[in-house]
Design a protein around this motif. Structure first.
Motif, PDB file in Angstrom:
ATOM      1  N   SER A   1      -3.510  20.143  -4.540  1.00 38.59           N
ATOM      2  CA  SER A   1      -3.209  18.758  -4.983  1.00 38.59           C
ATOM      3  C   SER A   1      -1.848  18.480  -5.242  1.00 38.59           C
ATOM      4  N   VAL A   2      -1.266  17.359  -4.693  1.00 37.26           N
ATOM      5  CA  VAL A   2       0.339  17.092  -5.028  1.00 37.26           C
ATOM      6  C   VAL A   2       0.322  15.657  -5.388  1.00 37.26           C
ATOM      7  N   VAL A   3       1.371  15.150  -6.182  1.00 38.82           N
ATOM      8  CA  VAL A   3       1.589  13.827  -6.266  1.00 38.82           C
ATOM      9  C   VAL A   3       2.869  13.593  -5.623  1.00 38.82           C
ATOM     10  N   VAL A   4       2.782  12.516  -4.741  1.00 41.70           N
ATOM     11  CA  VAL A   4       3.946  12.357  -3.868  1.00 41.70           C
ATOM     12  C   VAL A   4       4.588  10.949  -4.122  1.00 41.70           C
ATOM     13  N   ASP A   5       5.848  11.003  -4.543  1.00 43.34           N
ATOM     14  CA  ASP A   5       6.794   9.798  -4.529  1.00 43.34           C
ATOM     15  C   ASP A   5       6.390   8.619  -3.490  1.00 43.34           C
ATOM     16  N   ASN A   6       6.262   7.678  -3.679  1.00 43.00           N
ATOM     17  CA  ASN A   6       6.101   6.457  -2.566  1.00 43.00           C
ATOM     18  C   ASN A   6       7.575   6.385  -1.880  1.00 43.00           C
ATOM     19  N   ASP A   7       8.580   6.425  -2.482  1.00 41.03           N
ATOM     20  CA  ASP A   7       9.842   6.093  -2.095  1.00 41.03           C
ATOM     21  C   ASP A   7      10.260   7.034  -0.980  1.00 41.03           C
ATOM     22  N   ASP A   8      10.405   8.131  -1.611  1.00 42.78           N
ATOM     23  CA  ASP A   8      11.355   9.285  -0.831  1.00 42.78           C
ATOM     24  C   ASP A   8      10.388  10.513  -0.318  1.00 42.78           C
ATOM     25  N   LYS A   9       8.804  10.135  -0.875  1.00 45.12           N
ATOM     26  CA  LYS A   9       8.021  11.168  -0.008  1.00 45.12           C
ATOM     27  C   LYS A   9       8.245  12.559  -0.671  1.00 45.12           C
ATOM     28  N   SER A  10       9.010  12.843  -1.887  1.00 46.11           N
ATOM     29  CA  SER A  10       9.046  14.091  -2.399  1.00 46.11           C
ATOM     30  C   SER A  10       7.712  14.383  -3.254  1.00 46.11           C
ATOM     31  N   VAL A  11       7.539  15.646  -3.598  1.00 44.90           N
ATOM     32  CA  VAL A  11       6.547  16.020  -4.470  1.00 44.90           C
ATOM     33  C   VAL A  11       7.019  15.971  -5.842  1.00 44.90           C
ATOM     34  N   VAL A  12       6.203  15.440  -6.688  1.00 43.90           N
ATOM     35  CA  VAL A  12       6.851  15.048  -8.079  1.00 43.90           C
ATOM     36  C   VAL A  12       5.841  16.202  -9.031  1.00 43.90           C
ATOM     37  N   ALA A  13       4.651  16.410  -8.481  1.00 42.15           N
ATOM     38  CA  ALA A  13       3.658  17.222  -9.482  1.00 42.15           C
ATOM     39  C   ALA A  13       3.011  17.943  -8.542  1.00 42.15           C
TER      40      ALA A  13
ATOM     41  N   THR B   1      -1.252  12.309   6.438  1.00 43.52           N
ATOM     42  CA  THR B   1       0.061  12.205   6.024  1.00 43.52           C
ATOM     43  C   THR B   1       0.627  13.662   6.177  1.00 43.52           C
ATOM     44  N   ASN B   2       1.865  13.890   6.806  1.00 41.02           N
ATOM     45  CA  ASN B   2       2.774  15.115   6.629  1.00 41.02           C
ATOM     46  C   ASN B   2       4.032  14.803   5.801  1.00 41.02           C
ATOM     47  N   ILE B   3       4.024  15.772   4.786  1.00 46.27           N
ATOM     48  CA  ILE B   3       5.331  15.664   3.939  1.00 46.27           C
ATOM     49  C   ILE B   3       6.285  17.178   4.033  1.00 46.27           C
ATOM     50  N   LEU B   4       7.311  17.140   3.761  1.00 44.44           N
ATOM     51  CA  LEU B   4       7.870  18.457   3.754  1.00 44.44           C
ATOM     52  C   LEU B   4       8.420  18.722   2.186  1.00 44.44           C
ATOM     53  N   ALA B   5       8.149  20.029   2.138  1.00 43.65           N
ATOM     54  CA  ALA B   5       8.310  20.715   0.730  1.00 43.65           C
ATOM     55  C   ALA B   5       8.992  21.873   0.711  1.00 43.65           C
ATOM     56  N   GLU B   6      10.222  21.976   0.069  1.00 45.33           N
ATOM     57  CA  GLU B   6      10.984  23.124   0.010  1.00 45.33           C
ATOM     58  C   GLU B   6      10.568  24.312  -0.349  1.00 45.33           C
ATOM     59  N   GLU B   7       9.611  24.630  -1.149  1.00 40.08           N
ATOM     60  CA  GLU B   7       8.964  25.478  -1.602  1.00 40.08           C
ATOM     61  C   GLU B   7       7.653  25.855  -1.076  1.00 40.08           C
ATOM     62  N   SER B   8       7.341  27.182  -1.070  1.00 42.19           N
ATOM     63  CA  SER B   8       6.114  27.491  -0.194  1.00 42.19           C
ATOM     64  C   SER B   8       4.960  27.845  -1.272  1.00 42.19           C
ATOM     65  N   GLU B   9       5.197  27.287  -2.177  1.00 40.50           N
ATOM     66  CA  GLU B   9       4.099  28.001  -3.461  1.00 40.50           C
ATOM     67  C   GLU B   9       2.571  27.120  -3.210  1.00 40.50           C
TER      68      GLU B   9
ATOM     69  N   VAL C   1       0.914  -1.074   0.031  1.00 38.12           N
ATOM     70  CA  VAL C   1      -0.075  -0.167   0.085  1.00 38.12           C
ATOM     71  C   VAL C   1       0.962   0.970  -0.132  1.00 38.12           C
ATOM     72  N   ASN C   2       0.730   1.987  -1.018  1.00 40.11           N
ATOM     73  CA  ASN C   2       1.559   3.350  -1.285  1.00 40.11           C
ATOM     74  C   ASN C   2       3.030   2.882  -1.204  1.00 40.11           C
ATOM     75  N   GLY C   3       3.298   1.816  -1.543  1.00 40.49           N
ATOM     76  CA  GLY C   3       4.608   1.026  -1.911  1.00 40.49           C
ATOM     77  C   GLY C   3       5.256   0.483  -0.424  1.00 40.49           C
ATOM     78  N   GLU C   4       4.431   0.457   0.434  1.00 39.31           N
ATOM     79  CA  GLU C   4       5.120  -0.259   1.572  1.00 39.31           C
ATOM     80  C   GLU C   4       4.279  -1.646   1.919  1.00 39.31           C
ATOM     81  N   PRO C   5       5.175  -2.726   2.185  1.00 37.15           N
ATOM     82  CA  PRO C   5       4.383  -4.174   2.697  1.00 37.15           C
ATOM     83  C   PRO C   5       3.468  -3.802   3.888  1.00 37.15           C
ATOM     84  N   ILE C   6       2.085  -4.375   3.964  1.00 34.41           N
ATOM     85  CA  ILE C   6       1.336  -4.202   4.919  1.00 34.41           C
ATOM     86  C   ILE C   6       1.153  -5.604   5.681  1.00 34.41           C
ATOM     87  N   ASN C   7       1.349  -5.782   6.958  1.00 30.98           N
ATOM     88  CA  ASN C   7       0.959  -6.757   7.700  1.00 30.98           C
ATOM     89  C   ASN C   7      -0.265  -6.800   8.584  1.00 30.98           C
TER      90      ASN C   7
END
Length: 236
Positions: A154-166, A140-148, A67-73
């Motif tokens: 809406s944002v698209v978040v990479d499942n691996d590093d949690k970065s904003v890709v769109a 979910t809380n994520i960090l973004a370098e920009e304040s735009e 789920v979102n790139g992580e195994p769930i148990n």
């Protein structure tokens, strides 16, 4: 606190039949709040991959479901809007997306699209160091370098590093889907955002291929054409 959930009282977004049995599985605490659907419900009632919680536990113990790139148990882990449910061994990947009436449904996607997920920004604040912390619709809380970014974007978040890709701004002309209310599941463009004075909800006018409808701001999420469920019809 009861460990049981009556089918008749589950949220309208849950993809379960309400009159077949008295009880269904209750979701554990976690993302999406009370709207989160237990993973076992999707595995058993929607996909038909298991017949019981015991079978679901065994499948999850093999780390075969992500789920979102992580195994769930945890078979009762809440699953909700825009989550990515992946079965790498089967080469099957799904996005949770609103169907007619706002009921959660699984839209099949390709492996590349399963690497990231969509999130609606519901909170924003500055944190020490100058970064911007974004709180998404599932908590979910994520960090973004920009304040735009702004609330309701809406944002698209990479499942691996949690970065904003769109990043998809909430504005006139934005493509949105209604995720709740009488127009749940409908997709169209925002034609007007009526800001309501005081604490009332802003009213959004959305134009679809067939109609204009109004709904409250909380019920719409900005998407792009890759999130409508039609991407697999064009090139594959």
């Amino acid at each position: 606190m009861t460990k049981h959930q009556k089918r008749l009282s589950v949220p309208k977004s849950w993809p379960v039949e309400r009159k077949t049995d008295v009880f269904t599985v209750k979701a554990d605490s976690g993302p999406h709040g009370e709207d989160g659907v237990p993973l076992v419900v999707l595995l058993r009632d929607v996909l038909g991959y298991v017949d019981s919680k015991k079978e679901a536990r065994y499948a999850l113990s093999q780390d075969s479901i992500l789920v979102n790139g992580e195994p769930i148990n945890d078979e009762q882990r809440p699953i909700g809007m825009f989550d990515i449910v992946a079965f790498p061994g089967r080469e099957e990947y799904y996005r949770v997306f609103p169907d007619e009436g706002g009921r959660l449904a699984l839209t099949e996607i390709d492996a590349d699209d399963a690497d990231s997920r969509l999130g609606k920004i519901e909170g924003k604040r500055q944190v020490p160091g100058g970064d911007t912390q974004l709180t998404l619709h599932d908590g979910t809380n994520i960090l973004a370098e920009e304040s735009e970014y702004s609330t309701n974007d809406s944002v698209v978040v990479d499942n691996d590093d949690k970065s904003v890709v769109a990043h998809f701004p909430y504005e006139d002309g934005a493509l949105v889907t209604a995720v709740s209310g009488n127009h749940g599941g409908k997709i169209g463009e925002v034609t007007d955002i009526d800001v309501t004075p005081g604490s009332g909800s802003n009213i959004v006018t959305v134009e679809t291929d067939d109609e204009l409808f109004e709904t409250v701001e909380e019920y719409v999420v900005v998407i792009d054409e890759n999130f409508t469920g039609d991407e697999g019809d064009d090139d594959e």
